[in-house]
Design an enzyme around this catalytic site. Structure first.
Site, PDB file in Angstrom:
ATOM      1  N   ASP A  77      -0.660 -14.480   3.014  1.00  0.00           N
ATOM      2  CA  ASP A  77      -1.323 -14.574   4.319  1.00  0.00           C
ATOM      3  C   ASP A  77      -2.812 -14.776   4.088  1.00  0.00           C
ATOM      4  O   ASP A  77      -3.327 -14.480   3.012  1.00  0.00           O
ATOM      5  CB  ASP A  77      -1.005 -13.404   5.269  1.00  0.00           C
ATOM      6  CG  ASP A  77      -1.266 -12.027   4.702  1.00  0.00           C
ATOM      7  OD1 ASP A  77      -2.010 -11.900   3.712  1.00  0.00           O
ATOM      8  OD2 ASP A  77      -0.740 -11.050   5.278  1.00  0.00           O
ATOM      9  N   GLU A  96       3.755 -12.925  -0.933  1.00  0.00           N
ATOM     10  CA  GLU A  96       3.329 -12.279   0.322  1.00  0.00           C
ATOM     11  C   GLU A  96       2.124 -12.994   0.916  1.00  0.00           C
ATOM     12  O   GLU A  96       1.143 -12.370   1.323  1.00  0.00           O
ATOM     13  CB  GLU A  96       2.984 -10.795   0.073  1.00  0.00           C
ATOM     14  CG  GLU A  96       4.104 -10.005  -0.570  1.00  0.00           C
ATOM     15  CD  GLU A  96       3.819  -8.510  -0.688  1.00  0.00           C
ATOM     16  OE1 GLU A  96       2.839  -8.013  -0.083  1.00  0.00           O
ATOM     17  OE2 GLU A  96       4.577  -7.830  -1.394  1.00  0.00           O
ATOM     18  N   ASN A 103       5.578  -7.285  -9.058  1.00  0.00           N
ATOM     19  CA  ASN A 103       4.860  -7.901  -7.944  1.00  0.00           C
ATOM     20  C   ASN A 103       3.480  -7.240  -7.849  1.00  0.00           C
ATOM     21  O   ASN A 103       3.374  -6.018  -7.867  1.00  0.00           O
ATOM     22  CB  ASN A 103       5.678  -7.635  -6.667  1.00  0.00           C
ATOM     23  CG  ASN A 103       5.278  -8.495  -5.498  1.00  0.00           C
ATOM     24  OD1 ASN A 103       5.063  -9.693  -5.649  1.00  0.00           O
ATOM     25  ND2 ASN A 103       5.194  -7.892  -4.317  1.00  0.00           N
ATOM     26  N   HIS A 136      -2.408 -12.001  -0.678  1.00  0.00           N
ATOM     27  CA  HIS A 136      -3.045 -11.567   0.583  1.00  0.00           C
ATOM     28  C   HIS A 136      -4.516 -11.968   0.511  1.00  0.00           C
ATOM     29  O   HIS A 136      -5.330 -11.285  -0.109  1.00  0.00           O
ATOM     30  CB  HIS A 136      -2.907 -10.052   0.761  1.00  0.00           C
ATOM     31  CG  HIS A 136      -1.498  -9.608   0.967  1.00  0.00           C
ATOM     32  ND1 HIS A 136      -0.783  -9.969   2.099  1.00  0.00           N
ATOM     33  CD2 HIS A 136      -0.670  -8.856   0.216  1.00  0.00           C
ATOM     34  CE1 HIS A 136       0.439  -9.437   2.011  1.00  0.00           C
ATOM     35  NE2 HIS A 136       0.533  -8.774   0.886  1.00  0.00           N
ATOM     36  N   GLU A 180       3.039  -3.361  -7.373  1.00  0.00           N
ATOM     37  CA  GLU A 180       1.661  -2.887  -7.517  1.00  0.00           C
ATOM     38  C   GLU A 180       1.505  -1.798  -8.573  1.00  0.00           C
ATOM     39  O   GLU A 180       0.985  -0.718  -8.290  1.00  0.00           O
ATOM     40  CB  GLU A 180       1.132  -2.409  -6.148  1.00  0.00           C
ATOM     41  CG  GLU A 180       1.243  -3.499  -5.084  1.00  0.00           C
ATOM     42  CD  GLU A 180       0.743  -3.062  -3.706  1.00  0.00           C
ATOM     43  OE1 GLU A 180       0.493  -1.861  -3.521  1.00  0.00           O
ATOM     44  OE2 GLU A 180       0.623  -3.932  -2.828  1.00  0.00           O
TER      45      GLU A 180
HETATM   46  C1  XIL Z   1       3.260  -3.787   4.437  1.00  0.00           C
HETATM   47  C2  XIL Z   1       3.997  -4.108   5.712  1.00  0.00           C
HETATM   48  O1  XIL Z   1       3.741  -5.440   6.062  1.00  0.00           O
HETATM   49  C3  XIL Z   1       3.547  -3.172   6.825  1.00  0.00           C
HETATM   50  O2  XIL Z   1       4.342  -3.358   7.983  1.00  0.00           O
HETATM   51  C4  XIL Z   1       3.657  -1.721   6.357  1.00  0.00           C
HETATM   52  O3  XIL Z   1       3.133  -0.865   7.354  1.00  0.00           O
HETATM   53  C5  XIL Z   1       2.901  -1.522   5.053  1.00  0.00           C
HETATM   54  O4  XIL Z   1       3.394  -2.434   4.086  1.00  0.00           O
HETATM   55  N1  XIL Z   1       1.940  -5.212  -0.287  1.00  0.00           N
HETATM   56  C6  XIL Z   1       3.316  -5.090  -0.238  1.00  0.00           C
HETATM   57  C7  XIL Z   1       4.007  -5.005   1.065  1.00  0.00           C
HETATM   58  O5  XIL Z   1       3.971  -5.178  -1.291  1.00  0.00           O
HETATM   59  O6  XIL Z   1       5.179  -4.231   1.006  1.00  0.00           O
HETATM   60  C8  XIL Z   1       3.097  -4.490   2.142  1.00  0.00           C
HETATM   61  O7  XIL Z   1       3.786  -4.572   3.387  1.00  0.00           O
HETATM   62  C9  XIL Z   1       1.790  -5.257   2.164  1.00  0.00           C
HETATM   63  C10 XIL Z   1       1.076  -5.103   0.856  1.00  0.00           C
END
Ligand code: XIL
Length: 354
Positions: A267, A265, A201, A237, A159
């Site tokens: 979802d 990631e 990422n 996400h 990020e």
């Molecule tokens: C999130 C985890 O899923 C949580 O358990 C934690 O509290 C916060 O981080 N982007 C990312 C991940 O790159 O590392 C994050 O993971 C979600 C957003």
């Protein structure tokens, strides 16, 4: 024309023969999603948490029965690995690595530099550039070095852009080392594990736009300068109903630079209360994301963020949303898993096309 049609039939025959390994006549996959993913040479991953991995057999079964790789959801982050300066805790990362290796799963390393989940000593400390550079190199050297040759890919920088917009995020690294902290981190990781695929990422780039354009410009510059950047992670996400249609075209921009891409990631969160119709529609969204990856020759994998809805970060971080993963709280598969399977059940793309 006739020749082209004949050639096309030959290709269909060859790929159908290849697919027959995984798809018997009734169309039901043998060996589940991992076998189907293997037909495409695709990595199908999932983010895992240490506690349930150690204690919950049902949780472990979801991982081993449905995925080909794991990402540590939290335990390779800086606050977990180096809670005190020079004091490393390898218990969580070792547990994930040991599990993965015992089960024959690949590992994505997550993450080396990020603005979140930093230990207090680092976040509150005040460092001049040489010292912060030393701290950064020590951390990367320790983490990448410990698992050298055992991690397929590292999210080296996570990020790097502001949440919305085209500016680089003014995080700790940027503030002290300037923009080139990104290249420095990539070089540091590459020195320690020359085989690992090194990623930037990012989120909010999947459908294109100013942030994706800025990341593209950064990636192009790094590639031009010969910096060891190998891949771009599309976090993925998504909110139900807002999964971009043109994910593949955004990915292709980056693969045209010679980089690989992955959905890292995935979802799809659904507002409460969740209906069955929404879960069915969510299946189509999971399917679309996996299909997009299959449509892009340089897309190497899709990782889902969380093993099941009971171990998803969504309810805590996005109150009012839930049901974001392909398994429910009791480890039962949801329509989303079927969406993934449907996407993977199509004929593999012959290597020469696309
Ligand atoms: C999130 C985890 O899923 C949580 O358990 C934690 O509290 C916060 O981080 N982007 C990312 C991940 O790159 O590392 C994050 O993971 C979600 C957003």
């Amino acid at each position: 024309m006739a020749l082209a049609v004949l050639a096309g039939c030959a290709v269909v025959f060859v790929v159908a023969a290849a697919l027959a390994v995984a798809l018997p006549e009734d169309g039901e996959p043998e060996g589940g999603p991992p076998a189907l993913a293997a037909v495409h040479g695709l990595d199908l991953g999932v983010a895992v948490a240490v506690e349930p991995l150690l204690r919950d057999g049902g949780y472990r079964d979801v991982v081993t029965g449905n995925y080909t790789s794991v990402t540590a959801e939290n335990t390779m982050k800086w606050d977990a690995v180096q809670p005190e300066r020079g004091g490393f805790d390898w218990s969580g990362p070792d547990a994930v690595m040991d599990f993965a290796e015992a089960e024959g799963l690949d590992v994505r390393g997550h993450t080396l530099l990020w603005h979140n989940q930093l230990p207090a000593w680092l976040e509150r400390g005040s460092f001049d550039p040489p010292e912060l550079r030393r701290i950064m190199r020590e951390h990367i050297g320790a983490l990448v070095g410990r698992y050298q040759g055992r991690v397929e890919a590292w999210d080296v920088v996570n990020e790097p852009f502001v949440d919305e917009g085209a500016a680089l995020r003014e995080n700790l690294w940027y503030g002290v080392l300037g923009e080139d902290y990104i290249a420095e981190a990539l070089w540091a990781a590459h020195e320690v594990d020359p085989e690992a695929r090194l990623y930037i990422n990012e989120f909010g780039i999947e459908g294109g736009g100013a942030k994706a354009d800025a990341l593209y410009a950064l990636a192009e510059d790094l590639v031009d300068r010969g910096v060891p950047l190998h891949g771009i992670g599309f976090q993925g996400h998504f909110v139900h109903g807002q999964v971009p249609e043109d994910l593949a075209s955004t990915m292709r921009r980056f693969t045209d630079l010679g980089l690989e891409v992955a959905v890292t990631e995935l979802d799809v969160r659904v507002p409460e209360p969740v209906t069955e119709a929404e879960l069915d529609a969510q299946a189509g969204e999971y399917r679309r994301v996996v299909e997009s990856c299959l449509d892009v020759p340089g897309c190497v994998g899709v990782t889902v963020w969380g093993v099941d809805d009971g171990h998803s970060w969504i309810p805590e971080w996005f109150p009012g949303y839930t049901s974001a993963t392909p398994f429910d709280e009791d480890h039962r598969p949801k329509p989303a898993l079927e969406g993934i399977v449907e996407a993977l059940s199509r004929r593999p793309t012959p290597p020469s096309s696309g």
